[in-house]
Design a protein around this motif. Structure first.
Motif, PDB file in Angstrom:
ATOM      1  N   MET A  92       0.880  -1.179   0.000  1.00  0.00           N
ATOM      2  CA  MET A  92       0.000   0.000   0.000  1.00  0.00           C
ATOM      3  C   MET A  92       0.915   1.227   0.000  1.00  0.00           C
ATOM      4  O   MET A  92       1.750   1.382   0.902  1.00  0.00           O
ATOM      5  N   GLU A  93       0.735   2.070  -0.991  1.00  0.00           N
ATOM      6  CA  GLU A  93       1.656   3.192  -1.177  1.00  0.00           C
ATOM      7  C   GLU A  93       1.264   4.399  -0.320  1.00  0.00           C
ATOM      8  O   GLU A  93       0.151   4.467   0.191  1.00  0.00           O
ATOM      9  N   GLN A  94       2.232   5.324  -0.176  1.00  0.00           N
ATOM     10  CA  GLN A  94       2.012   6.596   0.531  1.00  0.00           C
ATOM     11  C   GLN A  94       1.669   6.405   2.013  1.00  0.00           C
ATOM     12  O   GLN A  94       0.802   7.076   2.552  1.00  0.00           O
ATOM     13  N   GLN A  95       2.333   5.434   2.642  1.00  0.00           N
ATOM     14  CA  GLN A  95       2.205   5.253   4.088  1.00  0.00           C
ATOM     15  C   GLN A  95       3.468   5.836   4.738  1.00  0.00           C
ATOM     16  O   GLN A  95       4.274   6.456   4.046  1.00  0.00           O
ATOM     17  N   ALA A  96       3.666   5.619   6.035  1.00  0.00           N
ATOM     18  CA  ALA A  96       4.787   6.317   6.681  1.00  0.00           C
ATOM     19  C   ALA A  96       5.239   5.620   7.960  1.00  0.00           C
ATOM     20  O   ALA A  96       4.565   4.722   8.482  1.00  0.00           O
ATOM     21  N   GLN A  97       6.392   6.067   8.450  1.00  0.00           N
ATOM     22  CA  GLN A  97       6.907   5.649   9.750  1.00  0.00           C
ATOM     23  C   GLN A  97       7.519   6.874  10.410  1.00  0.00           C
ATOM     24  O   GLN A  97       7.886   7.835   9.745  1.00  0.00           O
ATOM     25  N   PHE A  98       7.599   6.857  11.741  1.00  0.00           N
ATOM     26  CA  PHE A  98       8.139   8.022  12.442  1.00  0.00           C
ATOM     27  C   PHE A  98       8.603   7.625  13.826  1.00  0.00           C
ATOM     28  O   PHE A  98       8.556   6.444  14.202  1.00  0.00           O
ATOM     29  N   ASN A  99       9.087   8.635  14.579  1.00  0.00           N
ATOM     30  CA  ASN A  99       9.430   8.434  15.983  1.00  0.00           C
ATOM     31  C   ASN A  99       8.261   8.976  16.809  1.00  0.00           C
ATOM     32  O   ASN A  99       8.055  10.191  16.872  1.00  0.00           O
ATOM     33  N   PRO A 100       7.460   8.107  17.424  1.00  0.00           N
ATOM     34  CA  PRO A 100       6.213   8.566  18.045  1.00  0.00           C
ATOM     35  C   PRO A 100       6.429   9.503  19.224  1.00  0.00           C
ATOM     36  O   PRO A 100       5.644  10.430  19.445  1.00  0.00           O
ATOM     37  N   LEU A 101       7.484   9.277  19.998  1.00  0.00           N
ATOM     38  CA  LEU A 101       7.689  10.145  21.169  1.00  0.00           C
ATOM     39  C   LEU A 101       8.145  11.535  20.765  1.00  0.00           C
ATOM     40  O   LEU A 101       7.835  12.515  21.452  1.00  0.00           O
TER      41      LEU A 101
END
Ligand code: FES
Length: 435
Positions: free
Chosen positions: A163-172
């Motif tokens: 699934m394209e255009q998803q993401a990851q990050f640093n939640p804190l």
């Protein structure tokens, strides 16, 4: 154990206050994890006089231990949703969660949190046919996607659906960055709610609206949350020196998940119902035996456990907490997808309070049908553990199991956890046990 997010995000020095005495607000949000902070932030932006009460430090519990994938791809969910709820509701589910990806992307534009666009993949360890049915659902719903003949993971598999255009990050980093914009009371442990007043050991907060964002609802007998949710534990290991994947990947059958953060490869797995394990081969041991074999050159740098609240149908409960209290709201049961789930909850509850309606209130209604197979397994677990001899949980009295890996007392019924000295680590319990 310290998670990678706790090790890399810096908590703001100022902002949170101590509750002293009795205060009044338009809205009280109980719980300082991602769902609570986003709810308080959106409500404050909408003009509400909103306060948040957190029992320890904001971001100190479930959000600190997530894998922080920001995606509308929740395993193989869309084929089931089309069949059970019809294409319109399935599309609504996708659109609500994709709007959450976009909402978090917009917040990340002003709060640096290492937000990176990625494709989310579900890979077929078990069934190519199930992946094909999911692809058909994507096509029917118009979800942007592509396929891989083989997923880039060191496991036998029958392909992957991206699934394209998803993401990851640093939640804190995001959560800490939002704290200065909201009114937060830390170390304000809400132990009960009477009418519109929440009691803590430092005073009380009275509000026109109350939002329960405590992972597992603090009030769970009215509303029947004790029947319609259980909790799962799983384990994450961050490796240095392992080849990095280009995308976020999850198995179709409860196997391993993968994502990157900077130079780390994060591998998750070893899941089990809280209070029923881990057995010697589960938990960290299961993940480590895989990573040792798959990445012999890599070094383990961080390891931590996550706790997920599972609804009966794997859809969150977002909306009115119970019919008898239409001004009390709940956000729970994110079923392993807490980042998008938190944003969907914050947006939905803000709309319900400010506008009196939300386009997704039916889809996520906590009052929807409870007739699902997992209702009977929840009831079976509770019945068996209520009569089993042993140390009792302070929530509803089930028999606790000792978790040898984390040296805690864990409850199989609803997932409360207690430290070796008896203090509450995870709710719904609010009182310690004697040890
Ligand atoms: Fe409910 Fe233990 S968490 S009885």
């Amino acid at each position: 154990m310290t998670s990678l997010w706790e090790a890399t995000a810096v908590r703001p020095r100022e902002g949170a206050r101590m509750l002293e005495g009795d205060v009044r607000a338009d809205v009280l949000v109980i719980g300082g994890g991602m769902a609570g902070v986003l709810s308080a932030y959106l409500l404050t932006q909408a003009g509400c006089r909103c306060v948040l009460a957190e029992k320890d430090r904001a971001g100190g519990s479930v959000t600190a231990n997530t894998t922080a994938k920001v995606t509308a791809q929740h395993g193989l969910v869309y084929d089931k949703l089309v069949k059970q709820e019809g294409p319109d509701r399935a599309r609504q589910y996708f659109e609500a969660n994709q709007a959450a990806v976009e909402g978090l992307r917009q917040l990340a534009a002003s709060v640096p949190c290492d937000f990176e666009e990625r494709t989310a993949y579900v890979y077929a360890e078990q069934s190519a046919a199930a992946l094909e049915r999911e692809r058909n659902a994507y096509e029917r719903l118009g979800i942007p996607h592509h396929e891989l003949a083989s997923a880039p993971v060191p496991l036998p598999n029958k392909g992957a659906l991206g699934m394209e255009q998803q993401a990851q990050f640093n939640p804190l980093k995001l959560l800490y960055g939002l704290l200065p914009s909201i009114d937060v009371y830390e170390h304000a442990f809400v132990t009960g709610v009477e009418g519109n007043t929440a009691r803590t050991d430092r005073g009380s907060i009275t509000a026109d609206y109350i939002v329960y964002a405590t992972h597992y609802p603090l009030v769970n007998v009215p509303g029947l949350y004790f029947m319609k949710e259980h909790q799962m534990r799983s384990y994450v290991i961050a490796l240095e020196g392992a080849p990095l994947t280009d995308g976020m990947l999850i198995s179709d059958g409860g196997g391993f998940s993968f994502r990157t953060y900077r130079d780390f490869l994060l591998v998750g797995g070893g899941g089990h119902r809280t209070g029923e394990g881990p057995k010697p081969s589960e938990g960290y041991a299961e993940v480590r035996s895989f990573t040792d074999a798959a990445y012999p050159e890599a070094q383990e740098r961080y390891a931590w456990a996550t706790q997920d609240c599972m609804s009966l149908d794997h859809r969150p409960y977002i909306g009115v907490h119970r019919r008898s209290r239409p001004n009390h709201y709940v956000a729970t049961g994110f079923s392993k997808w807490g980042m998008t789930g938190s944003y969907v909850a914050a947006r939905t509850i803000t709309d319900l309070i400010v506008k009196g309606r939300s386009s997704v209130q039916g889809l996520f209604s906590p009052q929807r049908s409870m007739l699902h197979a997992s209702l009977f397994s929840n009831l079976g677990t509770s019945t068996a553990n209520l009569v089993k001899p042993g140390r009792r949980c302070s929530h509803l009295g089930c028999c606790l199991a000792h978790n040898d890996v984390e040296d805690s007392w864990d409850c199989p019924c609803h997932g409360s956890r207690f430290a070796a000295d008896g203090t509450v680590l995870e709710g719904p319990a609010t009182k310690p046990i004697s040890v």
